[in-house]
Enzyme design. Structure first.
Site, PDB file in Angstrom:
ATOM      1  N   GLY B  10       0.885  -1.367   0.058  1.00 58.51           N
ATOM      2  CA  GLY B  10      -0.114  -0.219  -0.139  1.00 58.51           C
ATOM      3  C   GLY B  10       0.805   1.293   0.068  1.00 58.51           C
ATOM      4  O   GLY B  10       1.817   1.556   0.889  1.00 58.51           O
ATOM      5  N   ALA B  11       0.454   2.084  -0.970  1.00 58.10           N
ATOM      6  CA  ALA B  11       1.278   3.469  -1.015  1.00 58.10           C
ATOM      7  C   ALA B  11       0.422   4.615  -0.389  1.00 58.10           C
ATOM      8  O   ALA B  11       0.458   5.559  -1.222  1.00 58.10           O
ATOM      9  CB  ALA B  11       1.937   3.559  -2.468  1.00 58.10           C
ATOM     10  N   TYR B  13      -0.297   7.050   3.044  1.00 62.94           N
ATOM     11  CA  TYR B  13       0.518   8.106   3.780  1.00 62.94           C
ATOM     12  C   TYR B  13       1.858   7.089   4.472  1.00 62.94           C
ATOM     13  O   TYR B  13       2.982   7.341   4.322  1.00 62.94           O
ATOM     14  CB  TYR B  13      -0.095   8.930   4.858  1.00 62.94           C
ATOM     15  CG  TYR B  13      -0.969   9.785   4.146  1.00 62.94           C
ATOM     16  CD1 TYR B  13      -0.405  10.978   3.831  1.00 62.94           C
ATOM     17  CD2 TYR B  13      -2.315   9.632   4.249  1.00 62.94           C
ATOM     18  CE1 TYR B  13      -1.142  12.127   3.168  1.00 62.94           C
ATOM     19  CE2 TYR B  13      -3.263  10.664   3.815  1.00 62.94           C
ATOM     20  CZ  TYR B  13      -2.531  12.020   3.058  1.00 62.94           C
ATOM     21  OH  TYR B  13      -3.360  13.137   2.729  1.00 62.94           O
ATOM     22  N   LYS B  38      -2.071  -0.736  -5.885  1.00 61.68           N
ATOM     23  CA  LYS B  38      -2.981  -0.965  -7.072  1.00 61.68           C
ATOM     24  C   LYS B  38      -2.631  -0.221  -8.299  1.00 61.68           C
ATOM     25  O   LYS B  38      -2.668  -0.319  -9.420  1.00 61.68           O
ATOM     26  CB  LYS B  38      -4.306  -0.551  -6.502  1.00 61.68           C
ATOM     27  CG  LYS B  38      -5.262  -1.739  -6.570  1.00 61.68           C
ATOM     28  CD  LYS B  38      -6.669  -1.301  -6.118  1.00 61.68           C
ATOM     29  CE  LYS B  38      -7.236  -2.080  -4.942  1.00 61.68           C
ATOM     30  NZ  LYS B  38      -8.504  -1.649  -4.894  1.00 61.68           N
ATOM     31  N   GLU B 170     -15.753  18.362   6.002  1.00 63.42           N
ATOM     32  CA  GLU B 170     -15.103  18.914   5.049  1.00 63.42           C
ATOM     33  C   GLU B 170     -15.669  18.865   3.751  1.00 63.42           C
ATOM     34  O   GLU B 170     -15.373  19.827   2.990  1.00 63.42           O
ATOM     35  CB  GLU B 170     -13.548  18.241   4.996  1.00 63.42           C
ATOM     36  CG  GLU B 170     -12.903  18.818   6.331  1.00 63.42           C
ATOM     37  CD  GLU B 170     -11.362  18.289   6.010  1.00 63.42           C
ATOM     38  OE1 GLU B 170     -11.042  17.147   5.617  1.00 63.42           O
ATOM     39  OE2 GLU B 170     -10.357  19.148   6.433  1.00 63.42           O
ATOM     40  N   ASP B 300      -4.381   2.943   8.975  1.00 63.46           N
ATOM     41  CA  ASP B 300      -5.828   2.705   9.349  1.00 63.46           C
ATOM     42  C   ASP B 300      -5.850   1.351   9.769  1.00 63.46           C
ATOM     43  O   ASP B 300      -6.884   0.919  10.362  1.00 63.46           O
ATOM     44  CB  ASP B 300      -6.641   3.065   8.063  1.00 63.46           C
ATOM     45  CG  ASP B 300      -6.654   4.395   7.769  1.00 63.46           C
ATOM     46  OD1 ASP B 300      -6.164   5.456   8.660  1.00 63.46           O
ATOM     47  OD2 ASP B 300      -6.696   4.964   6.617  1.00 63.46           O
ATOM     48  N   ALA B 317      -3.866  10.863   9.168  1.00 63.87           N
ATOM     49  CA  ALA B 317      -2.799  10.809   8.265  1.00 63.87           C
ATOM     50  C   ALA B 317      -1.387  11.159   9.047  1.00 63.87           C
ATOM     51  O   ALA B 317      -0.310  10.694   8.915  1.00 63.87           O
ATOM     52  CB  ALA B 317      -2.796  11.836   7.096  1.00 63.87           C
TER      53      ALA B 317
END
Lengths: 406, 406
Positions: B10-11, B13, B38, B170, B300, B317
């Site tokens: 996983g790329a 944070y 991915k 947000e 996460d 993050a």
């Protein structure tokens, strides 16, 4: 005061030119002029295919009626025509009613669907600003969906355009420019997207010169367009189309079906009981409806026979505008008590089809063929001349097309 | 050569900071580093709500991995993780398989749907670039449809946002800026559009200071946002939502439902059999998975207890990046034969929620509250610091946010 009431239905090419001419030609005491239109803007039907592709913003295509019509001289009624009652000289609107002494019917076209099953429900037609920007968004939405799907779903990326006449070809020409942008925006390889043009006639641009047709097909095919000529659209469903050529049927998965293969006059003129065929009324030389000396029919609802060829003139913007000029002149004559009406004689200048950025083909009547940049320039000149005629230099500068590379 | 194999899944944070740190800290002979992702890009999850509203283009949010990771030092495998087999030290990919000596699981979050009927089928979640731009296009498409419909269809214009936590608030803040633009584009009166925020808790931004909450609600309500607090989302269907407050149910027609009310860890970590709750694994102080000394879990998917409060740190993050730094340091120690691993001690600097153009609220830990422009500036500083850390000045200049009025 016994001012005559002139009512003009529809602010397309014909209605707008009629109105603009009349407001100049008639004095305030001659007549009360009322223009009825659904929206407070006029739009250039011949540019809508660019809005539908997303290569030109629709605000470039539409013009506020108030910007070219003097609303101190002309009543603008923003409403939808429900019925024409020519025997009572009445117009029923969604929110009211009007009476007239003279009527101009310039209500434009509707898509002719030829009873093809599913067409009305599942295909889009490029008819007005609302539908043009919907088509733009519909295709873009399907591109946005593509990479969110678990399986390959080619129906999201295949674009089927029904009809290789003027509008169909011009629309495909714009798609050729737009599709690579959409691919970049949504991370989709260009080769996954098919642009398929289905046409029942054995050729694209039927009626055009063969050399121009060949140029058009070569150019569009080099940009990846697939032509299916001599091919009938048999059915449209939620997920695709069924086509047939020489008795062989083929299913093409597509949720992006745009029908650009036929127009007919507004169905209101049929419902009104005028003698008509596919919403078009064969008018007299002076452009009046048979049997109704107070009703002029112009533009896409009018059928004017070309005596030389024995065939009707095509329903083009050029013809609509020339009809409008004759109509304005004839209305002036009638209002001022005259009875010698002018006969409509079209002055066909030429015809140019754009094929997207920097490409076009056309013919200048008299015979000269135009290819590529010279056709592009001719197309811009035609578009810009109209703006000049409609709203003068101010409008031309605001809405004109000056970049020949776009 | 006996190079250790480090695989990072996983790329986000966490994965990106781990990779970038490792490529600096380790020599070529120390370890072979493989990053699995991915896509060939990293994206800033904390900016996705802007892409989903259409107020910031997604290309500003994503960063080509090759632009910050040295692909001569790190293998980038563009593939999807199918299974983690930690007992065999294997990773199953959609198109292959990897083995590792050390593993970093930084697979990010999934939306938690709490079993609400219809949510999965009919609501959108802001999860990645593909889904964010789909939401943008979905809402715009419905606006484009509106004026093509014969009847009034409020479900096309009502936007329901589930959740008034950080992401929900947000996102609503961005919608407040975007909706007037969409209204202009599609000729829709602003007052026809409803932005409805549904939150089960009795307040928005639960856990935040009361004064900040009041500021937030006052600002958003002044821009037309309707808050439905203490209200449960009971069901989502194709045409709307059913909500309930104090036992009273209400149907809200909407085809624009965005769920921003809960996240959970990636379900792959559950399926792998790690001890977890809602996809999150309670890791040790050194961020390793219980029972697996060669597996680090960060971001996460990790649950780190705050010993002072007895509650877990939130999956932000900020925390993910700090975990990544500790993980990189600990991997270096292990690879180089050491065994004294560093313990993770978060350094919470503060928290700022943006509310659209020129508006934000936040708190700097230590207690100072920020409102309006000072919060906006703090938010930009946080965003820009990350870019600097990830890719240096070049990346900051390319992707940084410097206009405090937007």
């Amino acid at each position: 005061m016994n001012r005559k009431k002139i009512v003009i239905l529809g602010a397309g090419y014909g209605g707008m030119i009629t109105t603009v001419k009349l407001q100049k030609m008639l004095g305030t005491n001659d007549a009360e002029i009322t223009l009825v239109n659904k929206h407070d803007y006029h739009y250039q039907t011949t540019w809508l295919h660019e809005n539908a592709a997303g290569t030109l913003h629709h605000d470039r295509t539409r013009i506020k009626i108030a910007d070219v019509v003097n609303l101190n001289r002309v009543n603008l009624v923003q409403d939808t025509v429900v019925a024409i009652e020519q025997d009572e000289k009445k117009i029923k609107l969604e929110n009211g009613e009007l009476t007239y002494d003279y009527l101009v019917v310039s209500l434009g076209f509707e898509a002719a669907t030829f009873g093809i099953p599913g067409l009305l429900e599942h295909a889009f037609t490029i008819g007005n600003i609302n539908s043009a920007r919907l088509i733009r968004q519909h295709i873009e939405y399907n591109f946005a969906r593509y990479n969110n799907e678990k399986e390959e779903r080619p129906e999201l990326l295949n674009i089927v355009v029904g009809g290789a006449g003027f509008t169909g070809i011009e629309y495909v020409g714009e798609l050729v420019n737009k599709v690579p942008e959409l691919c970049k925006e949504y991370d989709i390889p260009r080769e996954k997207v098919r642009i398929i043009n289905v046409e029942a006639a054995p050729t694209c641009l039927p009626g055009f010169d063969e050399e121009l047709i060949e140029y058009t097909m070569n150019y569009l095919e080099s940009k990846g367009v697939e032509f299916k000529l001599g091919t009938m659209l048999k059915q449209v469903s939620a997920d695709g189309v069924l086509v047939e050529k020489d008795g062989v049927q083929e299913e093409i998965p597509s949720q992006n079906v745009v029908w650009a293969a036929g127009v007919r006059g507004n169905s209101l003129v049929e419902e009104a009981g005028f003698e008509s065929a596919r919403g078009r009324i064969t008018v007299g030389e002076d452009l009046r409806a048979p049997g109704y000396d107070d009703v002029f029919i112009i533009g896409d609802c009018a059928l004017v026979m070309n005596k030389e060829t024995g065939r009707p003139y095509p329903p083009t913007a050029q013809i609509a505008m020339q009809e409008a000029e004759v109509t304005a002149h004839n209305l002036k004559t009638l209002v001022q008590g005259g009875d010698k009406l002018e006969a409509f004689k079209p002055d066909l200048k030429g015809s140019v089809a754009s094929l997207g950025h920097g490409q076009a083909i056309g013919v200048v009547f008299g015979g000269k063929k135009l290819f590529g940049m010279s056709a592009v320039i001719m197309k811009k000149i035609i578009d810009n001349r109209y703006l000049l005629k409609l709203g003068g230099l101010g409008l031309l500068l605001k809405k004109g097309k000056f970049n020949i590379f776009k």
